[in-house]
Design a protein around this motif. Structure first.
Motif, PDB file in Angstrom:
ATOM      1  N   HIS A  61     -86.224 -24.338 -33.797  1.00 19.41           N
ATOM      2  CA  HIS A  61     -85.102 -24.020 -32.731  1.00 19.41           C
ATOM      3  C   HIS A  61     -83.950 -24.575 -33.307  1.00 19.41           C
ATOM      4  O   HIS A  61     -82.945 -24.789 -33.770  1.00 19.41           O
ATOM      5  N   HIS A  62     -84.737 -26.827 -33.388  1.00 17.93           N
ATOM      6  CA  HIS A  62     -83.162 -27.551 -33.572  1.00 17.93           C
ATOM      7  C   HIS A  62     -83.117 -27.102 -34.910  1.00 17.93           C
ATOM      8  O   HIS A  62     -82.555 -27.134 -35.701  1.00 17.93           O
ATOM      9  N   GLU A  63     -84.039 -27.029 -36.253  1.00 12.51           N
ATOM     10  CA  GLU A  63     -84.325 -26.988 -37.337  1.00 12.51           C
ATOM     11  C   GLU A  63     -82.957 -25.883 -38.133  1.00 12.51           C
ATOM     12  O   GLU A  63     -82.087 -25.962 -38.380  1.00 12.51           O
ATOM     13  N   LEU A  64     -83.728 -24.293 -37.352  1.00 10.03           N
ATOM     14  CA  LEU A  64     -82.180 -23.197 -37.410  1.00 10.03           C
ATOM     15  C   LEU A  64     -81.419 -23.311 -36.510  1.00 10.03           C
ATOM     16  O   LEU A  64     -80.319 -23.124 -37.662  1.00 10.03           O
ATOM     17  N   LEU A  65     -81.233 -23.422 -35.823  1.00  9.00           N
ATOM     18  CA  LEU A  65     -79.471 -23.561 -35.135  1.00  9.00           C
ATOM     19  C   LEU A  65     -78.734 -24.563 -34.573  1.00  9.00           C
ATOM     20  O   LEU A  65     -78.402 -25.047 -34.331  1.00  9.00           O
TER      21      LEU A  65
END
Length: 325
Positions: A61-65
């Motif tokens: 989640h952190h990587e994408l958003l």
């Protein structure tokens, strides 16, 4: 007793409200263990998450958003690609005028998660109105939903195409499911769509003072360029051209690529690779525009991307003439 169709309409609005609430929370706070466990109970989401652990999902989640994509309208609408600003103020006015109160300590009003939460609020109110047999209020709430969805569709094509350019993964799937819900909802509300005006795109190559830094800043601003460049996009292009990109913001990375490609004698090749990326995103907008819900807004984004591609073509021609000389 309410008519059966009132119950059906109320149930549909309630289902949408619940779905919007969950998708909005996941996009905004998909790193919370309790929320992830709740989402796993939904078959489609459970399938999307697969066997990934809570920690793996939070990291993804952190990587994408947070690292690759930024789900804020301001990033796509502001000519400096800034979070918040005029776009946030615009969305906040919509919230406040409807009595929807949000906590903005950790984000801004233009976040996609909050926009979905607001749709949950509106469809929840529609459900209550349908059960109470308030046909007039149902109609008014549906018109408000239509208007707000149109407001979202102004910036979302740039985000949708950026999402689809990312590798397959659980959070890309969550976003796609949320967008499918939004698209289906807008289709059922009917009515015409009209693209909102965009700021005039500058012809920066006509300005002799335009330098690499300004070109990088404008190419990284979707409101100008028509394309959102992720860090992954810049990494892929840098590796394919074997040119160091350095670290820092996307603007810094792109500026480094342009400067270093000149030093390596690869400037024409580098700009050509960006031209290919723009061509692919233009095709993606054309595909999105085949859907009647997205058509008008996707075409507006396609037009901006095509304008920038023309500029890139001029840059390639100029660099090749320079090399030939």
């Amino acid at each position: 007793m309410p008519e059966s169709h009132d119950f059906a309409a109320g149930e549909l609005a309630e289902a949408r409200s619940r779905a919007y609430h969950l998708f909005g929370a996941l996009i905004a706070r998909g790193f919370e263990p309790k929320l992830l466990e709740q989402a796993r109970q939904i078959p489609q989401l459970g399938e999307a998450f697969g066997a990934a652990s809570t920690e793996e999902l939070a990291a993804a989640h952190h990587e994408l958003l947070s690292m690759q994509l930024f789900p804020f309208a301001g990033v796509f609408e502001d000519t400096d690609a800034l979070i918040g600003g005029a776009a946030a103020d615009d969305f906040q006015r919509s919230y406040l005028s409807s009595g929807f109160e949000v906590e903005l300590a950790d984000t801004t009003a233009d976040h996609l998660g909050l926009q979905l939460a607001f749709l949950s609020f509106l469809t929840g109110a529609e459900c209550d109105a349908a059960v109470d047999e308030r046909a007039d209020l149902v109609s008014a709430l549906q018109e408000q939903q239509r208007h707000f969805l149109e407001r979202m569709l102004h910036w979302l094509p740039g985000f949708v195409v950026a999402v689809r350019a990312q590798p397959q993964g659980p959070w890309r799937r969550v976003i796609e499911l949320a967008l499918d819900l939004l698209s289906e909802h807008r289709l059922t509300l009917g009515g015409d769509s009209e693209a909102r005006p965009w700021p005039q795109a500058d012809d920066i190559l006509d300005d002799e003072k335009t330098g690499t830094r300004r070109i990088a800043r404008l190419l990284c601003a979707p409101a100008f360029s028509g394309v959102f460049l992720s860090r992954r996009d810049l990494q892929v292009i840098g590796r394919s051209a074997d040119v160091p990109r350095g670290f820092g913001s996307r603007v810094q990375m792109l500026g480094n690529l342009l400067l270093n490609s000149g030093e390596y004698g690869e400037a024409g090749e580098m700009v050509g690779r960006f031209d290919q990326l723009w061509a692919a995103r233009i095709d993606a907008y054309a595909t999105l525009a085949l859907d009647p819900v997205w058509q008008v807004h996707a075409q507006a984004w396609q037009d901006r991307a095509m304008h920038t591609r023309e500029m890139l073509g001029q840059m390639v021609a100029t660099l090749r003439d320079s090399d030939a000389g």
